[in-house]
Design a protein around this motif. Structure first.
Motif, mmCIF file in Angstrom:
data_model
loop_
_atom_site.group_PDB
_atom_site.id
_atom_site.type_symbol
_atom_site.label_atom_id
_atom_site.label_comp_id
_atom_site.label_asym_id
_atom_site.label_seq_id
_atom_site.Cartn_x
_atom_site.Cartn_y
_atom_site.Cartn_z
ATOM 1 N N GLU A 61 -5.405 1.775 -2.711
ATOM 2 C CA GLU A 61 -5.483 0.449 -3.328
ATOM 3 C C GLU A 61 -4.254 -0.351 -2.921
ATOM 4 O O GLU A 61 -3.163 0.160 -2.779
ATOM 5 N N ARG A 62 -4.476 -1.653 -2.749
ATOM 6 C CA ARG A 62 -3.361 -2.538 -2.433
ATOM 7 C C ARG A 62 -2.986 -3.310 -3.685
ATOM 8 O O ARG A 62 -3.847 -3.753 -4.435
ATOM 9 N N ASP A 77 0.856 -1.184 0.000
ATOM 10 C CA ASP A 77 0.000 0.000 0.000
ATOM 11 C C ASP A 77 0.894 1.237 0.000
ATOM 12 O O ASP A 77 2.121 1.123 -0.118
ATOM 13 N N SER A 125 -7.132 5.742 2.685
ATOM 14 C CA SER A 125 -7.124 4.354 2.239
ATOM 15 C C SER A 125 -6.666 4.311 0.794
ATOM 16 O O SER A 125 -7.053 5.135 -0.033
#
Length: 252
Positions: A248-249, A163, A246
């Protein structure tokens, strides 16, 4: 802008110190003198920054592309770096300044590497002010090196998730606060491969002053310009940077 929406002063200021050569050309003196006067401007700016509320200052000292300059100019720049680190370290340490040098170590003369290691080790415990010098640094090369480090880690450990925090931890700037304000002197208006990851939400201020003429007044003017702006981080109006949005992984 209403009083309730005044943007705070920048905590992390980054400067592209541009205009040494033009300063010298306009005066009919060697470029080396322009670089030497630029070091004096750096000293003035380092002294002024904490007095203006800045907690971290990052300066673009020498890029990965600067090696292509004429050999005598590169040699003079190396000499100035040696003189700055060697001559100013005691004063910086006494003032509580922590020194970090960003960028690739490969290709840097051995004696300068020794000076860099000594400066970082000597000031590692200081916490009043953080001075980061980007030396043999390029934003793209920093991103490539971070990606390669993660690929190497995956080869050792197997698949894992990446991440923004994981990626950022591999950059040479890891651990430094987000950049609030980027200043470029001499009137040029481009980033020139500087802090490409770190300046995602930075405000940009371009000033016409040539770097050897820079000092507290110019820095204060840039900070005042920053404070007049309403900062946004993808939203309609946000005054503080979001905390680890948050992301995107990506599995590698």
């Amino acid at each position: 802008m209403s009083a309730s929406t005044v943007t705070p002063k920048p905590l992390h200021v980054a400067i592209i110190m541009d205009g040494n050569g033009r300063w010298a050309e306009r005066r009919g003196v060697p470029r080396a003198l322009g670089h030497r006067e630029g070091v004096q401007a750096l000293r003035r700016t380092i002294k002024a920054a904490p007095e203006l509320g800045v907690k971290c200052l990052t300066v673009f000292g020498f890029s990965t592309e600067n090696w292509s300059r004429p050999a005598d100019e590169v040699s003079d720049l190396m000499g100035l770096i040696r003189a700055f680190i060697g001559g100013d370290l005691k004063k910086l340490d006494k003032a509580g300044v922590r020194v970090r040098v960003l960028g690739r170590r490969a290709g840097v003369p051995a004696d300068i590497l020794k000076l860099i290691d000594h400066a970082e080790a000597t000031t590692a415990g200081n916490d009043k002010f953080l001075l980061q010098v980007a030396f043999n640094y390029g934003g793209r090369s920093d991103l490539v090196d971070a990606a390669q480090a993660l690929v190497d880690r995956a080869a050792r450990e197997g698949t894992f998730e990446v991440d923004e925090d994981t990626f950022g931890d591999q950059l040479s700037t890891a651990g430094s606060p987000p950049v609030d304000l980027i200043i470029r002197t001499s009137g040029e208006q481009r980033l020139s491969n500087f802090l490409l990851w770190d300046c995602a939400y930075a405000e940009l201020v371009f000033q016409p002053v040539l770097w050897p003429d820079y000092g507290p007044e110019a820095l204060q003017a840039a900070i005042e310009e920053f404070s007049r702006r309403e900062r946004r981080f993808g939203g309609r109006e946000v005054l503080e940077a979001p905390v680890s949005p948050s992301a995107e992984r990506v599995v590698i």
